[in-house]
Design a protein around this motif. Structure first.
Motif, PDB file in Angstrom:
ATOM      1  N   SER A  69      -5.782  -8.159 -25.901  1.00 20.69           N
ATOM      2  CA  SER A  69      -6.766  -7.068 -25.880  1.00 20.69           C
ATOM      3  C   SER A  69      -6.451  -6.082 -24.762  1.00 20.69           C
ATOM      4  N   GLU A 120      -9.340  -2.435 -28.725  1.00 17.40           N
ATOM      5  CA  GLU A 120      -9.104  -3.840 -29.090  1.00 17.40           C
ATOM      6  C   GLU A 120     -10.148  -4.738 -28.432  1.00 17.40           C
ATOM      7  N   ARG A 121     -10.399  -4.499 -27.156  1.00 15.23           N
ATOM      8  CA  ARG A 121     -11.396  -5.303 -26.433  1.00 15.23           C
ATOM      9  C   ARG A 121     -12.784  -5.130 -27.048  1.00 15.23           C
ATOM     10  N   LYS A 162     -14.849  -8.219 -28.659  1.00 18.77           N
ATOM     11  CA  LYS A 162     -16.179  -8.586 -28.142  1.00 18.77           C
ATOM     12  C   LYS A 162     -17.228  -8.540 -29.242  1.00 18.77           C
TER      13      LYS A 162
END
Length: 97
Positions: free
Chosen positions: A7, A12-13, A17
């Motif tokens: 990530s 992406e993170r 999440k």
């Protein structure tokens, strides 16, 4: 099946999440509140985060094979999550567009 997700990019993170919130949404909130709108909101937010990820993070044109694999896994996990959520709402999905 397990996926290894890198990530590095903020999109992406954010998507990773969001996907990790599924148990909270389904088990804690949906079961406790018996409100399908909670799941609908989650699925809508997930699709928005996926669209942002897809716009900002090339999968095929990723910088390395590991990054390409990670991003492809993230796409697959998102598809599985949306399919599961829609199925819980009684909405069928297509296998392929």
């Amino acid at each position: 099946a397990s996926a290894s997700i890198a990530s590095g990019h903020p999109a992406e993170r954010a998507l990773a999440k969001q996907l990790l919130r599924l148990p909270e949404v389904c088990v804690v909130r949906l079961e406790a509140e018996l409100d399908p709108n909670t799941l609908c909101d989650y699925l809508f937010e997930t699709s928005q985060k996926f669209n942002q990820f897809y716009e900002q993070c090339p999968v095929i044109g990723a910088a390395s094979p590991e990054e390409r694999r990670s991003r492809a896994d993230l796409c697959g996990l998102t598809a599985d999550t949306l399919k599961l959520g829609l199925g819980l709402l009684g909405i069928g999905t297509l296998d392929r567009l």
